[in-house]
Scaffold this motif. Structure first.
Motif, PDB file in Angstrom:
ATOM      1  N   TYR A 129      47.369  11.001  47.892  1.00  0.00           N
ATOM      2  CA  TYR A 129      47.570  11.920  49.010  1.00  0.00           C
ATOM      3  C   TYR A 129      48.624  11.365  49.967  1.00  0.00           C
ATOM      4  CZ  TYR A 129      44.178   8.424  50.312  1.00  0.00           C
ATOM      5  OH  TYR A 129      43.542   7.234  50.467  1.00  0.00           O
ATOM      6  N   ALA A 130      49.060  12.243  50.855  1.00  0.00           N
ATOM      7  CA  ALA A 130      50.025  11.882  51.904  1.00  0.00           C
ATOM      8  C   ALA A 130      49.390  12.135  53.261  1.00  0.00           C
ATOM      9  CB  ALA A 130      51.299  12.720  51.759  1.00  0.00           C
ATOM     10  N   LEU A 131      49.661  11.241  54.201  1.00  0.00           N
ATOM     11  CA  LEU A 131      49.207  11.472  55.572  1.00  0.00           C
ATOM     12  C   LEU A 131      50.245  10.912  56.531  1.00  0.00           C
ATOM     13  CD1 LEU A 131      47.942   8.554  56.839  1.00  0.00           C
ATOM     14  CD2 LEU A 131      46.214   9.086  55.122  1.00  0.00           C
ATOM     15  N   HIS A 132      50.213  11.448  57.747  1.00  0.00           N
ATOM     16  CA  HIS A 132      51.164  11.051  58.785  1.00  0.00           C
ATOM     17  C   HIS A 132      50.400  10.757  60.073  1.00  0.00           C
ATOM     18  CE1 HIS A 132      53.656  13.139  55.836  1.00  0.00           C
ATOM     19  NE2 HIS A 132      54.706  12.522  56.342  1.00  0.00           N
ATOM     20  N   GLY A 133      51.000   9.975  60.913  1.00  0.00           N
ATOM     21  CA  GLY A 133      50.337   9.650  62.166  1.00  0.00           C
ATOM     22  C   GLY A 133      51.229   8.840  63.082  1.00  0.00           C
ATOM     23  N   TRP A 134      50.592   8.260  64.100  1.00  0.00           N
ATOM     24  CA  TRP A 134      51.308   7.443  65.091  1.00  0.00           C
ATOM     25  C   TRP A 134      50.610   6.089  65.186  1.00  0.00           C
ATOM     26  CZ3 TRP A 134      55.593   9.312  67.877  1.00  0.00           C
ATOM     27  CH2 TRP A 134      55.841  10.683  67.738  1.00  0.00           C
ATOM     28  N   ALA A 135      51.385   5.020  65.129  1.00  0.00           N
ATOM     29  CA  ALA A 135      50.842   3.678  65.309  1.00  0.00           C
ATOM     30  C   ALA A 135      50.937   3.302  66.784  1.00  0.00           C
ATOM     31  CB  ALA A 135      51.616   2.669  64.466  1.00  0.00           C
ATOM     32  N   PRO A 136      49.849   2.808  67.409  1.00  0.00           N
ATOM     33  CA  PRO A 136      49.876   2.508  68.845  1.00  0.00           C
ATOM     34  C   PRO A 136      50.687   1.259  69.160  1.00  0.00           C
ATOM     35  CG  PRO A 136      47.810   1.799  67.908  1.00  0.00           C
ATOM     36  CD  PRO A 136      48.548   2.502  66.808  1.00  0.00           C
ATOM     37  N   GLY A 137      51.381   1.317  70.274  1.00  0.00           N
ATOM     38  CA  GLY A 137      52.113   0.169  70.762  1.00  0.00           C
ATOM     39  C   GLY A 137      51.571  -0.259  72.104  1.00  0.00           C
ATOM     40  N   GLY A 210      54.677   7.697  58.007  1.00  0.00           N
ATOM     41  CA  GLY A 210      54.189   8.484  56.888  1.00  0.00           C
ATOM     42  C   GLY A 210      53.641   7.538  55.834  1.00  0.00           C
ATOM     43  N   ILE A 211      52.603   7.950  55.136  1.00  0.00           N
ATOM     44  CA  ILE A 211      51.951   7.120  54.116  1.00  0.00           C
ATOM     45  C   ILE A 211      51.721   7.942  52.855  1.00  0.00           C
ATOM     46  CG2 ILE A 211      49.775   5.981  53.488  1.00  0.00           C
ATOM     47  CD1 ILE A 211      49.481   5.033  56.292  1.00  0.00           C
ATOM     48  N   LEU A 212      51.941   7.301  51.716  1.00  0.00           N
ATOM     49  CA  LEU A 212      51.475   7.807  50.422  1.00  0.00           C
ATOM     50  C   LEU A 212      50.524   6.769  49.869  1.00  0.00           C
ATOM     51  CD1 LEU A 212      54.788   9.162  48.877  1.00  0.00           C
ATOM     52  CD2 LEU A 212      52.732  10.515  49.300  1.00  0.00           C
ATOM     53  N   ALA A 213      49.318   7.165  49.496  1.00  0.00           N
ATOM     54  CA  ALA A 213      48.313   6.234  49.001  1.00  0.00           C
ATOM     55  C   ALA A 213      47.752   6.708  47.667  1.00  0.00           C
ATOM     56  CB  ALA A 213      47.180   6.090  50.021  1.00  0.00           C
ATOM     57  N   ARG A 214      47.533   5.746  46.780  1.00  0.00           N
ATOM     58  CA  ARG A 214      46.932   6.028  45.475  1.00  0.00           C
ATOM     59  C   ARG A 214      45.743   5.090  45.291  1.00  0.00           C
ATOM     60  NH1 ARG A 214      51.533   7.879  41.186  1.00  0.00           N
ATOM     61  NH2 ARG A 214      49.775   9.131  40.499  1.00  0.00           N
ATOM     62  N   HIS A 215      44.603   5.650  44.901  1.00  0.00           N
ATOM     63  CA  HIS A 215      43.424   4.859  44.597  1.00  0.00           C
ATOM     64  C   HIS A 215      43.481   4.454  43.127  1.00  0.00           C
ATOM     65  CE1 HIS A 215      40.736   6.103  48.208  1.00  0.00           C
ATOM     66  NE2 HIS A 215      42.022   6.257  48.502  1.00  0.00           N
ATOM     67  N   TRP A 270      64.578   6.420  51.330  1.00  0.00           N
ATOM     68  CA  TRP A 270      63.317   7.093  51.042  1.00  0.00           C
ATOM     69  C   TRP A 270      62.455   6.165  50.201  1.00  0.00           C
ATOM     70  CZ3 TRP A 270      63.737   7.280  45.786  1.00  0.00           C
ATOM     71  CH2 TRP A 270      65.028   7.451  45.244  1.00  0.00           C
ATOM     72  N   ILE A 271      61.168   6.429  50.143  1.00  0.00           N
ATOM     73  CA  ILE A 271      60.267   5.585  49.372  1.00  0.00           C
ATOM     74  C   ILE A 271      59.059   6.412  48.932  1.00  0.00           C
ATOM     75  CG2 ILE A 271      59.026   4.768  51.434  1.00  0.00           C
ATOM     76  CD1 ILE A 271      58.723   2.039  49.941  1.00  0.00           C
ATOM     77  N   GLY A 272      58.567   6.116  47.738  1.00  0.00           N
ATOM     78  CA  GLY A 272      57.412   6.846  47.230  1.00  0.00           C
ATOM     79  C   GLY A 272      56.977   6.338  45.878  1.00  0.00           C
ATOM     80  N   PHE A 273      56.191   7.154  45.188  1.00  0.00           N
ATOM     81  CA  PHE A 273      55.696   6.837  43.852  1.00  0.00           C
ATOM     82  C   PHE A 273      56.281   7.821  42.852  1.00  0.00           C
ATOM     83  CE2 PHE A 273      52.157   5.161  46.470  1.00  0.00           C
ATOM     84  CZ  PHE A 273      52.144   3.851  46.000  1.00  0.00           C
ATOM     85  N   THR A 305      52.646   3.286  49.839  1.00  0.00           N
ATOM     86  CA  THR A 305      54.018   3.185  50.352  1.00  0.00           C
ATOM     87  C   THR A 305      54.051   3.779  51.755  1.00  0.00           C
ATOM     88  OG1 THR A 305      54.691   5.314  49.394  1.00  0.00           O
ATOM     89  CG2 THR A 305      55.056   3.336  48.063  1.00  0.00           C
ATOM     90  N   GLU A 306      54.939   3.228  52.597  1.00  0.00           N
ATOM     91  CA  GLU A 306      54.995   3.652  53.990  1.00  0.00           C
ATOM     92  C   GLU A 306      56.442   3.797  54.450  1.00  0.00           C
ATOM     93  OE1 GLU A 306      51.150   0.877  55.233  1.00  0.00           O
ATOM     94  OE2 GLU A 306      53.140   0.505  56.094  1.00  0.00           O
ATOM     95  N   ALA A 307      56.630   4.692  55.370  1.00  0.00           N
ATOM     96  CA  ALA A 307      57.901   4.804  56.098  1.00  0.00           C
ATOM     97  C   ALA A 307      57.541   4.824  57.584  1.00  0.00           C
ATOM     98  CB  ALA A 307      58.646   6.068  55.703  1.00  0.00           C
TER      99      ALA A 307
END
Length: 606
Positions: A129-137, A210-215, A270-273, A305-307
């Protein structure tokens, strides 16, 4: 033909046979069934929590891990995805794009076969799956920003189509308001626009990601050395390809605490699977610097993978907006090339062209054009063969003429061999003297063979890796040019009322199909026109070679065998006509039945 050139041909042929044997002994393994992933609980790590979610280069300490809520993504409200080419859904938990099927593609050639599934939610086998978010600073805690467990609210339409984007909102109840708009085009590109408004009285900093993750590894992983499967990335014009097993050997990143490979991209990337035919890729805007990372969490067996984009500093009352893209779909050459033309730099290289990319790229471009012109990939392969043979014909003509001359000198060579006996030096000197006197270069017959080898392997690569050959029919029983010939001598090629052996089995290798049989016959006919080696051992090897290749290539893709049959047939016709022009009278089986002295004399003058 002197010993040096005979040995060259022999070594080339044997090397080729060794490679073919390797293909047969080490074919792509069948995918192993895996147990479904356990349902997500509070004790189970969230998908985006791999390596504590993405670290940010200028955010102290990166982003700490969060806990998964009791309700898994499958239980949260969902937004449907419906386009002419895609179907799926987005979970409001984390705003994850985690269900996606490709309507134009099926798992097999059967009309009722299941549609190819690319993305899958947590709790299913091969979750991806793909998910997006914000990392706190600075000035923010992990609970102040949206992450993988955030319960987003749907604003407006609850179905994502190519004409109607969807919007998600979330308020952290502490002065930060987040909005995420998701759009999709007519093919496979999603556009994610994330925005944040700061209504607090202080300055805050945060970074979009952005994140792409595979189990686990993909359920249909081929593990075949001809094909790259795993991480694929472009960083300022430099392509990176990382296999899954290599990800487990990464050095532990000090910031992330897990095995990771980090790339800093200054402008374009770009980066991915990438899988065999499908791909999911995070694509920041052209000209945007970002931090690309590939990670593996051994505790949870999750590949990621992350961007991560640069940190945004927001003064009180300020807002920020960032737009990135997500490609999730089939690796169609034409579609990916269009995305590259629109600004995704080097995107066409996400297709695994291999070391011979300078051959595979133009070969496929020509094959694709011929397929569009003719409307059938099998006939396009034959047309491609005709074009390749036409390009190489000037060189081939010299080779075939040299072979015809060598055949003419065969009686004289036998006499020299009898006179020299066991004196190898004398034999070599007299042979060289004969070649010089008759102005014959025996090496010229080897060059077309040497040129055919890289072309053959380039076409093998094209047929194996490109999506356009997948499930492409030709004629009759050939309904997939990327698969071996399904016919078999075991049931007399369909005449007897029982099924052919399963592809890849020993019976399938022994009881060959129609195409491999035609290949063996075409190689035998072509060989009949060539002068036989004087060495008995080499004669035996060359005599067996067509039938060895017939069995070896029986398990290869039908499209490759079609190419080879067409190539042998055209070569036979060319050699046949050239030998006729030199005074020989070969019959349809390559046997020399006589010689026209007038034509031979004319050819000698030329």
């Amino acid at each position: 033909m002197d010993d040096q050139n005979k040995n060259l041909i022999l070594a080339t042929a044997l090397s080729f046979v060794v490679i073919l044997i390797w293909f047969v002994l080490f074919p792509p393994p069948e995918p192993e069934a895996i147990e479904p992933a356990p349902a997500v609980t509070e004790e189970t790590a969230a998908p985006g929590d791999v390596a504590a979610t993405p670290g940010v280069a200028d955010t102290p300490g990166g982003t700490p891990a969060t806990e998964e809520t009791a309700a898994g993504p499958a239980d949260a409200p969902r937004i449907a995805i419906e386009t002419p080419r895609l179907s799926g859904s987005i979970s409001t938990q984390g705003g994850r794009i985690d269900t996606l099927a490709l309507k134009d593609y099926r798992e097999s050639t059967e009309p009722d076969a299941p549609i190819v599934s690319l993305l899958r939610p947590v709790g299913t086998a091969g979750a991806y799956y793909a998910l997006h978010g914000w990392a706190p600073g600075q000035g923010l805690a992990i609970e102040d920003v949206p992450g993988p467990n955030t319960e987003w609210q749907i604003a407006g339409d609850a179905t994502l189509t190519q004409d109607t984007p969807v919007t998600l909102t979330w308020d952290n109840d502490a002065g930060l308001r987040f909005t995420r708009q998701i759009a999709v085009d007519a093919d496979y590109m999603f556009t994610i626009t994330q925005s944040v408004e700061n209504t607090t009285e202080g300055t805050v900093s945060l970074a979009p990601y952005g994140i792409l993750a595979r189990h686990g590894e993909p359920v249909d992983l081929k593990n075949f050395f001809v094909l790259h499967e795993g991480v694929v990335a472009m960083a300022d014009g430099e392509l990176a390809e990382i296999d899954y097993d290599d990800m487990t050997d990464f050095d532990v990143d000090a910031r992330e605490g897990v095995p990771a490979e980090v790339m800093q991209v200054t402008e374009n990337g770009w980066i991915g699977f990438t899988d065999h035919y499908w791909m999911a890729t995070l694509v920041p805007a052209p000209g945007e610097a970002f931090r690309a990372a590939a990670k593996y969490d051994p505790r949870r067996n999750i590949y990621q993978t992350e961007a991560v984009l640069p940190t945004q500093s927001l003064a009180p009352g300020a807002s920020a907006e960032v737009t990135t893209q997500l490609f999730a779909g089939a690796k169609e050459w034409e579609t990916i090339r269009e995305y590259e033309a629109e600004g995704v730099e080097g995107f066409i290289d996400s297709i695994d062209w291999g070391w011979f990319f300078f051959l595979t790229k133009p070969i496929f471009a020509l094959l694709h054009w011929l397929n569009q012109l003719i409307g059938n990939m099998g006939w396009a392969i034959i047309a491609l063969t005709l074009i390749i043979k036409a390009v190489l014909f000037p060189l081939a003509y010299k080779s075939y003429a040299s072979m015809a001359k060598m055949r003419e000198l065969q009686p004289e060579m036998e006499k020299i061999k009898e006179r020299a006996g066991d004196d190898r030096q004398k034999l070599q000197q007299e042979m060289m003297g004969l070649y010089k006197k008759e102005k014959v270069n025996p090496a010229s017959g080897c060059l077309p063979l040497l040129l055919q080898i890289p072309i053959f392997f380039s076409l093998y690569k094209v047929i194996f890796v490109t999506l356009e050959l997948r499930h492409a029919p030709w004629i009759g029983w050939i309904d997939d040019l990327s698969a071996p010939d399904p016919s078999s001598l075991y049931n007399l090629w369909g005449l007897l009322p029982w099924a052919a052996p399963e592809p890849g089995t020993i019976l399938a290798l022994i009881f060959i199909g129609i195409l491999p049989l035609l290949l063996g016959v075409s190689m035998w006919l072509q060989q009949k026109l060539n002068p036989a080696p004087t060495d008995p051992t080499q004669q035996m090897i060359f005599a067996w070679m067509p039938w060895v290749f017939m069995f070896m290539l029986g398990s290869f893709a039908s499209g490759l065998v079609v190419y080879w049959i067409a190539n042998n047939t055209i070569t036979f016709i060319q050699q046949y006509l050239i030998m006729r022009s030199h005074g020989y009278k070969p019959d349809l089986f390559g046997n020399i039945t006589g010689r026209n002295k007038k034509k031979a004399a004319e050819a000698a003058k030329k």
